[in-house]
Design a protein around this motif. Structure first.
Motif, mmCIF file in Angstrom:
data_model
loop_
_atom_site.group_PDB
_atom_site.id
_atom_site.type_symbol
_atom_site.label_atom_id
_atom_site.label_comp_id
_atom_site.label_asym_id
_atom_site.label_seq_id
_atom_site.Cartn_x
_atom_site.Cartn_y
_atom_site.Cartn_z
ATOM 1 N N LEU A 42 0.761 -1.299 -0.576
ATOM 2 C CA LEU A 42 0.292 0.150 -0.526
ATOM 3 C C LEU A 42 0.879 1.424 -0.008
ATOM 4 C CD1 LEU A 42 -3.042 -1.055 2.113
ATOM 5 C CD2 LEU A 42 -3.065 -0.880 -0.133
ATOM 6 N N VAL A 43 1.620 1.442 1.208
ATOM 7 C CA VAL A 43 2.361 1.874 0.499
ATOM 8 C C VAL A 43 3.738 2.391 -0.558
ATOM 9 C CG1 VAL A 43 5.039 3.377 1.309
ATOM 10 C CG2 VAL A 43 3.217 2.345 3.602
ATOM 11 N N GLU A 44 3.912 1.698 -0.829
ATOM 12 C CA GLU A 44 4.045 1.563 -2.074
ATOM 13 C C GLU A 44 3.835 1.808 -3.639
ATOM 14 O OE1 GLU A 44 6.742 -2.300 -2.528
ATOM 15 O OE2 GLU A 44 8.659 -1.593 -2.224
ATOM 16 N N GLU A 45 2.228 1.794 -3.500
ATOM 17 C CA GLU A 45 1.819 1.826 -4.748
ATOM 18 C C GLU A 45 1.621 3.708 -3.988
ATOM 19 O OE1 GLU A 45 -1.792 -0.505 -3.758
ATOM 20 O OE2 GLU A 45 -1.036 -2.402 -5.197
ATOM 21 N N SER A 46 1.362 4.103 -3.099
ATOM 22 C CA SER A 46 0.710 5.589 -2.941
ATOM 23 C C SER A 46 1.940 6.439 -3.389
ATOM 24 C CB SER A 46 0.039 5.527 -1.355
ATOM 25 O OG SER A 46 -0.429 4.744 -0.536
ATOM 26 N N ILE A 47 3.061 5.601 -2.695
ATOM 27 C CA ILE A 47 4.282 6.908 -3.175
ATOM 28 C C ILE A 47 4.301 7.012 -4.890
ATOM 29 C CG2 ILE A 47 6.914 6.700 -3.206
ATOM 30 C CD1 ILE A 47 6.448 5.746 -0.352
ATOM 31 N N GLY A 48 4.489 5.437 -5.007
ATOM 32 C CA GLY A 48 4.389 5.386 -7.128
ATOM 33 C C GLY A 48 3.413 6.414 -7.376
ATOM 34 N N ARG A 49 1.911 6.405 -6.993
ATOM 35 C CA ARG A 49 1.196 6.562 -7.991
ATOM 36 C C ARG A 49 1.081 8.193 -7.844
ATOM 37 N NH1 ARG A 49 -2.504 3.529 -5.878
ATOM 38 N NH2 ARG A 49 -2.792 4.819 -4.560
ATOM 39 N N ARG A 50 1.773 9.539 -6.448
ATOM 40 C CA ARG A 50 2.071 10.434 -6.340
ATOM 41 C C ARG A 50 3.639 10.687 -7.522
ATOM 42 N NH1 ARG A 50 0.734 15.009 -6.315
ATOM 43 N NH2 ARG A 50 2.112 16.592 -5.430
ATOM 44 N N ALA A 51 4.464 9.866 -7.354
ATOM 45 C CA ALA A 51 5.318 10.128 -7.812
ATOM 46 C C ALA A 51 5.396 10.176 -9.538
ATOM 47 C CB ALA A 51 6.884 8.811 -7.503
ATOM 48 N N ARG A 52 4.564 9.564 -10.018
ATOM 49 C CA ARG A 52 4.363 8.874 -11.675
ATOM 50 C C ARG A 52 3.305 10.337 -11.860
ATOM 51 N NH1 ARG A 52 3.553 4.299 -10.545
ATOM 52 N NH2 ARG A 52 1.592 3.392 -10.180
#
Length: 147
Positions: A42-52
């Protein structure tokens, strides 16, 4: 008057980009071992979405301001890239930066096509991290190293 503006934008965009890469490589990797897999996902998906969503704009500012600085001040220096240590290091910095951009574009393509996996992600993060270290050293070296 434009050069200081380009320089400021370039530095802030570099701070955001480098900070994000350093956070992902130096912090997120060690946090992974301490959190349950579901939480980490969940953390990685959230950070990844924001970064993208944020990083394309950061890179646009970073490269746009860099090109503006080259156009305003460094184009004559790059005309003879081996004439001085400054021009050689600047050319190397630009080449490494283009490699970072290609890494980013490859990552975006892999995400969009659904082919991004943990192995690719780890390799890209590690490679971009190394590139960032080289770019920072070249940027400082341009002003302090001579031969």
């Amino acid at each position: 008057m434009l050069y200081p503006l380009f320089l400021t934008f370039h530095l802030f965009a570099a701070l955001i980009f480098i900070g994000t890469v350093f956070f992902e490589v130096l912090f997120l990797e060690s946090i992974r071992k301490q959190l349950p897999a579901k939480v980490m996902l969940l953390v990685e998906e959230s950070i990844g979405r924001r970064a993208r969503t944020l990083m394309p704009w950061v890179l646009l500012v970073l490269f746009g301001a860099g090109l503006g600085m080259v156009w305003l001040r460094y184009l004559p220096v790059l005309a003879t890239p081996m004439a001085s240590s400054f021009s050689t290091l600047l050319l190397l910095k630009i080449m490494v930066a283009v490699s970072v951009l290609l890494h980013f574009l490859a990552a975006m393509f892999l995400f969009k096509s659904g082919r991004m996996n943990a192995r690719y992600l780890h390799f890209i993060h590690a490679s971009v991290f190394c590139h960032m270290v080289v770019i920072v050293l070249l940027a400082k070296g341009m002003f302090y190293l001579t031969w």
